[in-house]
Write a protein that holds these residues in place. Structure first.
Motif, PDB file in Angstrom:
ATOM      1  N   GLN A  78       2.247 -69.524 -21.591  1.00 20.90           N
ATOM      2  CA  GLN A  78       1.742 -68.146 -21.583  1.00 20.90           C
ATOM      3  C   GLN A  78       1.197 -67.765 -20.208  1.00 20.90           C
ATOM      4  O   GLN A  78       1.339 -66.627 -19.782  1.00 20.90           O
ATOM      5  N   GLU A  81       4.080 -66.874 -18.071  1.00 22.01           N
ATOM      6  CA  GLU A  81       4.617 -65.554 -18.420  1.00 22.01           C
ATOM      7  C   GLU A  81       3.832 -64.460 -17.715  1.00 22.01           C
ATOM      8  O   GLU A  81       4.418 -63.498 -17.196  1.00 22.01           O
ATOM      9  N   VAL A  82       2.507 -64.599 -17.696  1.00 21.68           N
ATOM     10  CA  VAL A  82       1.694 -63.612 -16.977  1.00 21.68           C
ATOM     11  C   VAL A  82       2.007 -63.662 -15.490  1.00 21.68           C
ATOM     12  O   VAL A  82       2.133 -62.623 -14.830  1.00 21.68           O
ATOM     13  N   ASP A  85       5.095 -61.775 -14.764  1.00 23.45           N
ATOM     14  CA  ASP A  85       4.847 -60.327 -14.767  1.00 23.45           C
ATOM     15  C   ASP A  85       4.249 -59.883 -13.434  1.00 23.45           C
ATOM     16  O   ASP A  85       4.592 -58.818 -12.905  1.00 23.45           O
ATOM     17  N   ASP A 370      -9.074 -58.081 -15.531  1.00 23.88           N
ATOM     18  CA  ASP A 370      -8.864 -56.981 -16.481  1.00 23.88           C
ATOM     19  C   ASP A 370      -8.106 -55.836 -15.815  1.00 23.88           C
ATOM     20  O   ASP A 370      -7.141 -55.294 -16.371  1.00 23.88           O
ATOM     21  N   LEU A 373      -4.389 -56.922 -14.830  1.00 26.12           N
ATOM     22  CA  LEU A 373      -3.513 -57.008 -16.003  1.00 26.12           C
ATOM     23  C   LEU A 373      -3.258 -55.640 -16.617  1.00 26.12           C
ATOM     24  O   LEU A 373      -2.145 -55.364 -17.093  1.00 26.12           O
ATOM     25  N   ALA A 374      -4.243 -54.768 -16.569  1.00 26.20           N
ATOM     26  CA  ALA A 374      -4.035 -53.404 -17.063  1.00 26.20           C
ATOM     27  C   ALA A 374      -2.976 -52.694 -16.224  1.00 26.20           C
ATOM     28  O   ALA A 374      -2.166 -51.913 -16.762  1.00 26.20           O
ATOM     29  N   TYR A 378      -0.756 -54.444 -19.675  1.00 28.47           N
ATOM     30  CA  TYR A 378      -1.415 -55.180 -20.746  1.00 28.47           C
ATOM     31  C   TYR A 378      -2.509 -54.320 -21.366  1.00 28.47           C
ATOM     32  O   TYR A 378      -3.325 -53.730 -20.648  1.00 28.47           O
ATOM     33  N   SER A 379      -2.545 -54.278 -22.658  1.00 25.32           N
ATOM     34  CA  SER A 379      -3.603 -53.548 -23.358  1.00 25.32           C
ATOM     35  C   SER A 379      -4.891 -54.359 -23.322  1.00 25.32           C
ATOM     36  O   SER A 379      -4.884 -55.575 -23.052  1.00 25.32           O
ATOM     37  N   ALA A 382      -4.553 -57.194 -25.634  1.00 26.45           N
ATOM     38  CA  ALA A 382      -3.723 -58.276 -25.124  1.00 26.45           C
ATOM     39  C   ALA A 382      -4.502 -59.131 -24.134  1.00 26.45           C
ATOM     40  O   ALA A 382      -4.405 -60.366 -24.144  1.00 26.45           O
ATOM     41  N   VAL A 383      -5.296 -58.482 -23.282  1.00 28.63           N
ATOM     42  CA  VAL A 383      -6.107 -59.215 -22.311  1.00 28.63           C
ATOM     43  C   VAL A 383      -7.140 -60.076 -23.031  1.00 28.63           C
ATOM     44  O   VAL A 383      -7.351 -61.238 -22.690  1.00 28.63           O
ATOM     45  N   LEU A 386      -5.463 -63.149 -24.447  1.00 24.28           N
ATOM     46  CA  LEU A 386      -5.215 -64.175 -23.430  1.00 24.28           C
ATOM     47  C   LEU A 386      -6.494 -64.943 -23.124  1.00 24.28           C
ATOM     48  O   LEU A 386      -6.486 -66.168 -22.969  1.00 24.28           O
TER      49      LEU A 386
END
Length: 401
Positions: A78, A81-82, A85, A370, A373-374, A378-379, A382-383, A386
């Motif tokens: 995971q 994956e981030v 992104d 935060d 990722l936003a 990412y919502s 979702a954050v 994680l």
């Protein structure tokens, strides 16, 4: 002025620690790049490096201002994956982890270009990615020792000496910065990124300059202290400190000789080129007697007024208080993660139309994840997911023992 900096709009991912990678990325950040520093959840090793001030590492702060910190566990799928992104948005990836580590953790050049072929990948290692020593671990002092630099530094009758500052690390940082810029320039023509292999040992060899060529003549360079074997120059004691004198040209030597009341020295040099070098042992006591009777300020004033190259030996504190350094803006106040403010060296390059904008904070561990990722879509949920799964989020206070 345009109000812009040279690297505005460039996104840099940093997966690096200690000096070489982080210092490179700090230079990029100073000139406008958006640097996202990806750290283990326990923080990169530099956060635990001394000296410390009120619980924060000054070592870390000196190499990380103006960046955004995100934590990721890259050992887990995971986390990768981030990372992928993030790579889709990245112009540059800089790392100085050991060979093999990027491939193991999913950010080797093939992994990166599978996600984003436009990303320039800069990999800094001690000895480069190829060659019989490519797998060796390295620190600054090891590279200085192996480069020939330590063997050439120190007194002729003393041992090899490693320079006080981390020369190998910081030269590698500069080489890596050049690598980023060259990679971006090439991408403008090709449309794709590339791998740039930066070796710390490679970076120090050009510093040896003509000494590399001289070794082929049978005259291997040796330690010569503060003097040069080819010129009359060196350190001399003043009444209140030390000065460096370098009356190296014939005109400077003539003026210097006159100031010391020894005009015959200029005549001898004119009649016998390099006379002053060959008779250094006889001349040095006379020069020393003259400098010892005067303060550094008096010596510098007299010689600079005569256009003879000279300067005082200054401590770090002296440099920070130097009116020239202050007027040039070479110190920059940086707020540490804990809130204290300390002076740091500022950007060294002055671009007239696109000036640097050095950041004024050293990021706390994971403080920007935060927001970053936003930006990737990412919502908040979702954050939070994680973080609860241990993929991101600082894992407790950084151990500074």
């Amino acid at each position: 002025m345009t109000g812009m900096s040279a690297l505005d709009g460039v996104r840099v991912l940093e997966i690096a620690h200690y000096i070489a990678g982080p210092q490179c990325c700090q230079i990029l950040a100073d000139h406008g790049a958006d640097v996202v520093k990806i750290e283990p959840r326990t923080g990169e090793q530099g956060r635990r490096s001394w000296p410390m001030h009120e619980g924060d590492s000054l070592y870390f702060a000196a190499n990380n201002r103006g960046k955004r910190s995100v934590t990721l566990d890259l050992a887990r799928p995971q986390g990768r994956e981030v990372l992928h992104d993030l790579l889709r948005t990245a112009d540059v990836l800089v790392t100085n982890y050991a060979p093999g580590v990027p491939e193991k953790l999913g950010f080797g050049v093939d992994d990166v270009h599978a996600v984003n072929e436009r990303t320039v990948v800069v990999h800094v290692t001690g000895f480069g990615r190829t060659g019989p020593k490519s797998g060796w671990v390295a620190y600054d002092g090891i590279v200085q020792a192996m480069s020939g630099l330590a063997d050439m530094t120190g007194s002729p009758d003393g041992p090899p000496t490693v320079a006080g500052p981390f020369v190998a690390d910081n030269v590698a940082a500069l080489q890596a910065t050049i690598a980023v810029l060259l990679g971006l320039a090439a991408r403008e023509r090709t449309g794709v990124g590339q791998l740039v292999d930066v070796g710390m040992l490679d970076g120090l060899l050009p510093l040896l300059g003509h000494h590399v060529a001289a070794s082929a003549t049978g005259h291997a360079p040796t330690r010569f202290g503060s003097e040069l074997p080819t010129s009359f120059c060196g350190l001399y004691p003043a009444a209140d400190g030390w000065v460096y004198l370098a009356p190296v040209t014939p005109r400077m030597w003539a003026r210097f000789s006159a100031i010391l009341g020894r005009p015959e020295w200029a005549e001898r040099e004119a009649a016998e080129p390099r006379w002053r070098v060959h008779h250094r042992a006889e001349l040095n006591p006379v020069v020393t007697a003259w400098t010892r009777e005067r303060t550094t300020a008096e010596i510098v004033a007299v010689l600079q007024d005569a256009d003879v190259v000279c300067g005082p030996v200054q401590s770090v504190g002296d440099v920070l208080a130097d009116e020239h350094v202050r007027e040039r803006g070479m110190t920059h106040d940086v707020e540490l993660a804990g809130g204290a403010t300390v002076p740091m060296a500022g950007p060294a390059l002055r671009l007239a139309a696109t000036p640097a904008r050095p950041g004024d904070r050293s990021p706390a561990l994971g403080e920007d994840e935060d927001a970053v990722l936003a930006e990737l879509g990412y919502s908040a949920a979702a954050v939070a997911g994680l973080r609860s799964a241990g993929i991101t989020g600082a894992a407790g206070p950084v151990d500074t023992r």
